[in-house]
Design an enzyme around this catalytic site. Structure first.
Site, mmCIF file in Angstrom:
data_model
loop_
_atom_site.group_PDB
_atom_site.id
_atom_site.type_symbol
_atom_site.label_atom_id
_atom_site.label_comp_id
_atom_site.label_asym_id
_atom_site.label_seq_id
_atom_site.Cartn_x
_atom_site.Cartn_y
_atom_site.Cartn_z
ATOM 1 C CD1 TRP A 59 6.266 6.170 -11.023
ATOM 2 C CD2 TRP A 59 4.299 6.139 -12.105
ATOM 3 N NE1 TRP A 59 5.642 4.977 -10.721
ATOM 4 C CE2 TRP A 59 4.439 4.930 -11.373
ATOM 5 C CE3 TRP A 59 3.158 6.346 -12.862
ATOM 6 C CZ2 TRP A 59 3.456 3.945 -11.385
ATOM 7 C CZ3 TRP A 59 2.179 5.359 -12.872
ATOM 8 C CH2 TRP A 59 2.337 4.167 -12.137
ATOM 9 N NE ARG A 91 2.022 4.717 -3.896
ATOM 10 C CZ ARG A 91 2.652 3.640 -3.441
ATOM 11 N NH1 ARG A 91 3.664 3.762 -2.613
ATOM 12 N NH2 ARG A 91 2.287 2.449 -3.821
ATOM 13 C CG ASP A 133 9.802 3.496 -2.525
ATOM 14 O OD1 ASP A 133 10.095 4.427 -3.279
ATOM 15 O OD2 ASP A 133 8.998 2.592 -2.818
ATOM 16 C CG ASP A 157 7.518 2.118 -9.523
ATOM 17 O OD1 ASP A 157 8.445 1.490 -8.988
ATOM 18 O OD2 ASP A 157 6.739 2.853 -8.880
HETATM 19 C C1 GLA Z 1 6.946 2.536 -5.085
HETATM 20 C C2 GLA Z 1 8.091 1.665 -5.546
HETATM 21 C C3 GLA Z 1 7.609 0.277 -5.827
HETATM 22 C C4 GLA Z 1 6.994 -0.292 -4.564
HETATM 23 C C5 GLA Z 1 5.882 0.625 -4.079
HETATM 24 C C6 GLA Z 1 5.357 0.196 -2.718
HETATM 25 O O1 GLA Z 1 6.033 2.735 -6.099
HETATM 26 O O2 GLA Z 1 8.710 2.238 -6.655
HETATM 27 O O3 GLA Z 1 8.658 -0.549 -6.273
HETATM 28 O O4 GLA Z 1 7.982 -0.430 -3.581
HETATM 29 O O5 GLA Z 1 6.330 1.971 -3.946
HETATM 30 O O6 GLA Z 1 4.373 1.030 -2.257
#
Ligand code: GLA
Length: 753
Positions: free
Chosen positions: A185, A429, A464, A524
């Site tokens: 990540w 998560r 997502d 991210d």
């Molecule tokens: C993930 C995505 C982010 C965002 C969050 C929302 O981490 O990669 O871009 O959308 O979820 O919870």
């Protein structure tokens, strides 16, 4: 074209060819994958077996399979290398050539696995098995790639348990290095290069998804290959689940490559008359180095993988509220952001996580689809109408494969979630995954996502998925098939919706998802400098049109790096531009710089998104290029600068030597406050380096960086365009580039008519 004569098969076009032959004992001998050759070359490639090696074994009177370069093999009859097939309690060896067919176009699969589409020709080789099974090897020839997949039919009268079935296998000869792309990540696509040797290299994911840990794509190159010369092959898999590839050289000099679904814990019961289809493997070849290989892969993906509606179709510039608001927003905050986004030039407003159920943190609400009325009293349709009045289209975030235990869905259907076999609750998560092998789960997702999309007149969906799975083997594969079915049911009927897939960033950046979603949220990690490297490494295997790349705030939340806004924009240009931070914090100078960025990107959007891509040499920094017939754009980026910098040049490629081109650098605004105490030397008033005057100057005072314009022949430019001097503290000259750490420039090169 697909040619066959005297048991030799050749798939060839002007870019590549692939050749094998049927030996007298019915094995498939791999002859060649590479530059275009002719059918008559078979003997030149065929291995010269002689009397063979000493410690050999094989079926009586036949060749020893261990020493042949093969298209398929199996343990149990003398080949002790990696086996592409394994059955529980049965011998996977013994598949022999039976017959073949050719087709115009692709041969569609019968399960929900996605596959490459468009203009192609296919060769189907049928191998029979002593026990009554048959294995069908499909080879599809596209303009710049060959795809391969295997389908196993159980024609026996008993169930067979398949424990391993790769999509393809080939044995090639020569010296190779391999590059795989690994990470985690916010640390996706870190390249790892090694020599292919006698110990095998495995590239595998067991997370349930293709994963940021080990992207399924990899490359093999001849030692010494560089960006522009040398042989390079690219491999990938059209699949989003657990994958496996093993690359190993034998003592005799044959490098075996297999790739397919991960065999870990895999057991698939195949009943009589049933078949099992494997995902499609992709291979490209270039003798023009890594750059040539990447361009072949990019073309293949742009023309044969992404959904037809979105092929070469310009993507909107979006604003996403996530990094600016997280879960903390209401309609009026969103509209305030939307007004600013519109003023900047954005075209699409994306509402990310937090709009439904009790979703005020990542601990609750996932799985529910009722709109949170405290945040959005007028619902999705109310927000959409107001956005539309502002001239913005509406995009919405979903995470349909996950469920929080604290959700109405989980309370009603705890049995819909996947649980670890151990019985231990394994959260990621704060969520579990839904079991998409269940029809009722798939129906629930299709109904709810479709309803929200239609209700909100949504034109873009961010899909997502934010955890790893506990499922392995057949269960994990069934969930992937379930996901593909769901995506097909929702978006097959709504092809005009732009789908961007995401999995905590680039945890599912693969060709399977790209068959549904033409773009993927790359990472991210939105720190521009870090993401430059992620985009750069993605570019080996994926085109820029697939990389969601947003400008975010500085200092950055993950690295605390204070990257100049100009560089943040310049890096995002080489991908799908978007903005993702609280626009209410923007100063007037920043607003103007972003307006300029968007205007520039709009003007050159098609070439940024779909132009030919090159990684350029840049002795002093890092440089990349996109180009079409008339326009070439070069980006030059720096990380940490050194004092007394030397002369600097850029080296564009692909220009015509004798043509004349104009060159112009993009006009960029500087943040005056970065000059700190130096300002006192140019301002008439006395200022403190960290005082209000300097800080205010940074926000309000428009200070342009130097630009450069010239005209020169392609030959001159390609041998190095000398750039304006860089700042080195010996004085101020408006013609100097005010470089500092993490600075960058963009050069626009146009053919003069
Ligand atoms: C993930 C995505 C982010 C965002 C969050 C929302 O981490 O990669 O871009 O959308 O979820 O919870």
């Amino acid at each position: 074209m697909i040619l066959s004569e005297n048991n030799v098969f050749l798939l060839e076009n002007e870019n590549l060819s692939y050749m094998f032959r049927v030996t007298e004992h019915g094995n498939l001998e791999h002859l060649h994958f590479g530059a275009p050759v002719q059918l008559g070359d078979a003997d030149a490639f065929s291995v010269k077996y002689g009397t063979g090696w000493g410690s050999n074994s094989g079926p009586e009177g036949e060749e020893f399979p261990m020493y042949l370069p093969l298209e398929w093999s199996g343990l149990g009859a003398g080949d002790y290398r990696e086996s592409p097939t394994e059955f529980a309690g049965e011998d996977p060896a013994g598949f022999k050539f039976s017959h073949y067919k050719t087709y115009d176009g692709i041969v569609p699969m019968s399960c929900s696995l996605p596959q490459a589409k468009g203009e192609a020709e296919t060769l189907e080789i049928v191998l029979g098995y002593i026990g009554g099974m048959s294995l069908h090897l499909f080879y599809t020839l596209f303009e710049t790639a060959i795809t391969r997949r295997a389908v196993l039919y159980n024609n026996t009268d008993r169930p067979v348990t398949v424990t391993k079935l790769m999509s393809y296998m080939l044995d090639i000869q020569g010296e190779y290095e391999i590059t795989t792309f690994n990470g985690s990540w916010i640390a996706e696509m870190r390249p790892y290069r090694a020599q292919v040797g006698l110990s095998g290299i495995v590239n595998e994911s067991t997370t349930g998804f293709s994963s940021a840990m080990h992207n399924p794509g990899f490359m093999l190159n001849q030692p010494g290959a560089n960006e522009t010369s040398g042989e390079v092959m690219g491999f990938n898999l059209v699949y989003s689940g657990n994958h496996y590839a093993r690359i190993q050289k034998s003592h005799e000099g044959l490098t075996r490559i297999v790739q397919g679904i991960s065999p870990v814990d895999f057991e698939w019961e195949l009943n009589p008359t049933e078949s099992f289809e494997t995902p499609e493997g992709v291979m490209v070849y270039s003798d023009k180095g890594f750059g040539g290989m990447s361009r072949a892969m990019h073309k293949f993906i742009n023309e044969h993988i992404v959904p037809k509606t979105w092929q070469y179709k310009d993507r909107p510039i979006l604003y996403n509220d996530w990094e600016g608001c997280m879960f903390n927003f209401n309609e009026s905050k969103l509209l305030s952001l939307a007004k600013k986004a519109k003023k900047l030039g954005c075209e699409l407003f994306v509402l990310d996580d937090g709009w439904f159920g009790e979703r005020n943190s990542d601990k609750a609400g996932l799985g529910d689809y009722d709109v949170n009325k405290k945040k959005l009293p007028n619902g999705l349709s109310g927000l959409q109408r107001k956005l539309s009045d502002l001239g913005l289209s509406f995009g919405l975030w979903f995470e349909p494969e996950g469920v929080n235990p604290d959700s109405n869905l989980y309370r009603a259907h705890p049995d819909w979630a996947l649980h670890a076999n151990s019985g231990v609750t394994v959260l990621g998560r704060n969520e579990l995954l839904l079991d998409l092998s269940k029809k009722e789960v798939r129906d629930y997702i299709v109904e709810n996502v479709s309803r929200c999309i239609d209700d909100g007149k949504v034109s873009y969906v961010k899909w997502d998925m934010n955890r790893h799975s506990t499922a392995l083997g057949a269960t994990a594969h069934k969930c992937v098939l379930g996901l593909y079915e769901v995506l097909d049911r929702i978006f097959g009927e709504r092809p005009e919706i732009l789908l961007e897939s995401c999995s905590s960033g680039g945890n599912r950046f693969d060709l399977g998802m790209l068959c549904f979603s033409p773009q993927v949220w790359s990472s991210d990690n939105t720190d521009a400098i870090e993401r430059y490297h992620i985009q750069y490494n993605l570019s080996y295997l994926y085109p820029l049109s697939t990389m969601g790349a947003h400008v975010s705030a500085a200092p950055h939340s993950q690295t605390l790096r204070d990257t100049p806004l100009t560089t943040r924009g310049n890096i995002s240009f080489f991908g799908l531009l978007g903005y993702e931070f609280d626009l209410d914090d923007l100063s007037s100078v920043e607003t103007e710089e972003i307006m300029n960025q968007i205007e520039f990107y709009k003007e050159h959007r098609h070439v940024f998104q779909f132009g030919e891509f090159r990684r350029l040499r840049a002795p002093e920094g890092m440089s990349i290029q996109v180009s079409d017939n008339r326009t070439t754009i070069v980006g030059l980026f720096h990380e940490l600068v050194h004092a007394a910098p030397g002369y600097e040049r850029i080296f564009p490629e692909g220009l015509e030597a004798r043509k004349t081109y104009s060159v112009e650098s993009r006009k960029q605004l500087l943040n005056a406050s970065k000059f700190g105490g130096l300002l006192k030397f140019i301002l008439p008033v006395k200022v403190k380096p960290d005082g209000i005057v300097v800080r205010t100057a940074g926000k309000k005072y428009r200070m342009w960086d130097a630009t450069q314009a010239c005209s020169a022949s392609g030959a001159a430019l390609m041998s190095g365009l000398s750039l304006n001097a860089r700042f080195m503290g010996t004085g101020y000259d408006p013609q100097m580039r005010m470089q500092g750490d993490f600075s960058s420039n963009i050069y626009l090169i146009k053919e003069e008519s």
